[in-house]
Enzyme design. Structure first.
Site, PDB file in Angstrom:
ATOM      1  N   LEU A  75       0.963  -1.569   0.000  1.00 32.54           N
ATOM      2  CA  LEU A  75       0.005   0.055  -0.010  1.00 32.54           C
ATOM      3  C   LEU A  75       0.805   1.195  -0.096  1.00 32.54           C
ATOM      4  O   LEU A  75       0.272   2.365   0.067  1.00 32.54           O
ATOM      5  CB  LEU A  75      -1.000   0.083   1.051  1.00 32.54           C
ATOM      6  CG  LEU A  75      -1.902  -1.168   1.191  1.00 32.54           C
ATOM      7  CD1 LEU A  75      -2.640  -1.177   2.388  1.00 32.54           C
ATOM      8  CD2 LEU A  75      -2.899  -1.185  -0.005  1.00 32.54           C
ATOM      9  N   CYS A  76       2.112   0.933  -0.362  1.00 34.99           N
ATOM     10  CA  CYS A  76       3.002   2.334  -0.335  1.00 34.99           C
ATOM     11  C   CYS A  76       2.660   2.890  -1.603  1.00 34.99           C
ATOM     12  O   CYS A  76       2.658   2.411  -2.800  1.00 34.99           O
ATOM     13  CB  CYS A  76       4.331   1.836  -0.089  1.00 34.99           C
ATOM     14  SG  CYS A  76       5.085   1.796   1.370  1.00 34.99           S
ATOM     15  N   HIS A  77       2.945   4.398  -1.673  1.00 40.57           N
ATOM     16  CA  HIS A  77       2.927   5.071  -2.788  1.00 40.57           C
ATOM     17  C   HIS A  77       4.202   5.109  -3.469  1.00 40.57           C
ATOM     18  O   HIS A  77       5.143   5.226  -2.927  1.00 40.57           O
ATOM     19  CB  HIS A  77       2.398   6.650  -2.444  1.00 40.57           C
ATOM     20  CG  HIS A  77       0.991   6.766  -1.818  1.00 40.57           C
ATOM     21  ND1 HIS A  77       0.759   6.531  -0.563  1.00 40.57           N
ATOM     22  CD2 HIS A  77      -0.041   7.005  -2.363  1.00 40.57           C
ATOM     23  CE1 HIS A  77      -0.626   6.903  -0.449  1.00 40.57           C
ATOM     24  NE2 HIS A  77      -1.208   6.992  -1.656  1.00 40.57           N
ATOM     25  N   MET A 113       9.085   4.656   4.898  1.00 37.61           N
ATOM     26  CA  MET A 113       9.100   3.372   4.425  1.00 37.61           C
ATOM     27  C   MET A 113      10.320   3.085   3.505  1.00 37.61           C
ATOM     28  O   MET A 113      10.835   2.193   3.507  1.00 37.61           O
ATOM     29  CB  MET A 113       7.835   2.735   3.650  1.00 37.61           C
ATOM     30  CG  MET A 113       6.473   2.770   4.699  1.00 37.61           C
ATOM     31  SD  MET A 113       6.986   1.937   6.387  1.00 37.61           S
ATOM     32  CE  MET A 113       7.495   0.206   5.860  1.00 37.61           C
ATOM     33  N   GLU A 114      10.620   4.095   2.924  1.00 35.43           N
ATOM     34  CA  GLU A 114      11.660   4.267   2.011  1.00 35.43           C
ATOM     35  C   GLU A 114      13.057   3.913   2.789  1.00 35.43           C
ATOM     36  O   GLU A 114      14.091   3.346   2.410  1.00 35.43           O
ATOM     37  CB  GLU A 114      11.734   5.220   0.944  1.00 35.43           C
ATOM     38  CG  GLU A 114      10.829   5.274  -0.292  1.00 35.43           C
ATOM     39  CD  GLU A 114       9.197   5.347   0.271  1.00 35.43           C
ATOM     40  OE1 GLU A 114       8.512   5.246  -0.388  1.00 35.43           O
ATOM     41  OE2 GLU A 114       9.093   5.882   1.322  1.00 35.43           O
ATOM     42  N   ASP A 128      23.943 -11.672   3.426  1.00 33.37           N
ATOM     43  CA  ASP A 128      23.964 -12.604   2.343  1.00 33.37           C
ATOM     44  C   ASP A 128      25.370 -12.547   1.763  1.00 33.37           C
ATOM     45  O   ASP A 128      25.925 -13.823   1.579  1.00 33.37           O
ATOM     46  CB  ASP A 128      23.215 -11.953   1.095  1.00 33.37           C
ATOM     47  CG  ASP A 128      23.646 -12.781  -0.068  1.00 33.37           C
ATOM     48  OD1 ASP A 128      23.192 -14.026   0.044  1.00 33.37           O
ATOM     49  OD2 ASP A 128      23.878 -12.458  -1.231  1.00 33.37           O
TER      50      ASP A 128
END
EC number: 4.6.1.17
Length: 162
Positions: A75-77, A113-114, A128
């Site tokens: 739901l992130c723009h 969020m970014e 990793d």
């Protein structure tokens, strides 16, 4: 208590409509850590890890991830980011690597969020690239440190209590 903005009156998930919000400068800073054995940190810092420049690749992975956040989190723009900066710094006291990410935009919604995605993917990349040397590494403390801009104003996290 604040309501959840991504849930409608019927309880269904929805993307928030930001059409009527003013475009403002928004910035967010996030952090995380990858704890590891001292020998693993030494290997990374020496540049002799089998997969190459762990810290450099982690920085690039974080930047790339920030730009794709809207593809990873439903739901992130999608945002036009004006800046993404990822730093990976050795911390011998941990021992391990401390990762920070700063994201910036001028737009109608925030960049928290970014910044968090950049930190998360940078930490995963470190894991990793060094897992052959140390499968016991731990990704810890991913959190938002600070955000500014927008209607909700400025936020600064409290120092950790651990």
């Amino acid at each position: 208590m604040a309501s959840l903005t991504h849930i409608d009156a019927e309880g269904s998930a929805r993307m928030v409509d930001v059409s009527d919000k003013a475009a403002t400068t928004r910035e967010a800073l996030a952090e995380g850590r990858v704890a590891m054995a001292p020998a693993t940190l030494e290997l990374i810092l020496s540049g002799n890890a089998k997969k190459g420049d762990v810290m450099g690749v982690a920085r690039l992975a974080g930047i790339m991830a920030a730009k794709r956040t809207h593809e990873l989190i439903p739901l992130c723009h999608p945002l036009m980011l004006t800046k993404v900066e990822v730093e990976v710094v050795p911390d011998s006291a941990l021992p391990g690597l401390h990762v920070t990410a700063r994201a910036k935009t001028t737009g109608q919604t925030g960049v928290e969020m970014e910044a968090l995605t950049a930190v998360s993917v940078a930490c995963l990349t470190i894991y990793d690239m060094a897992k052959a040397a140390d499968r016991g590494m731990r990704i810890e403390g991913i959190r938002l440190l600070e955000k500014s801009g927008g209607a909700s104003g400025h936020f600064r996290a409290e120092p950790p209590t651990d």
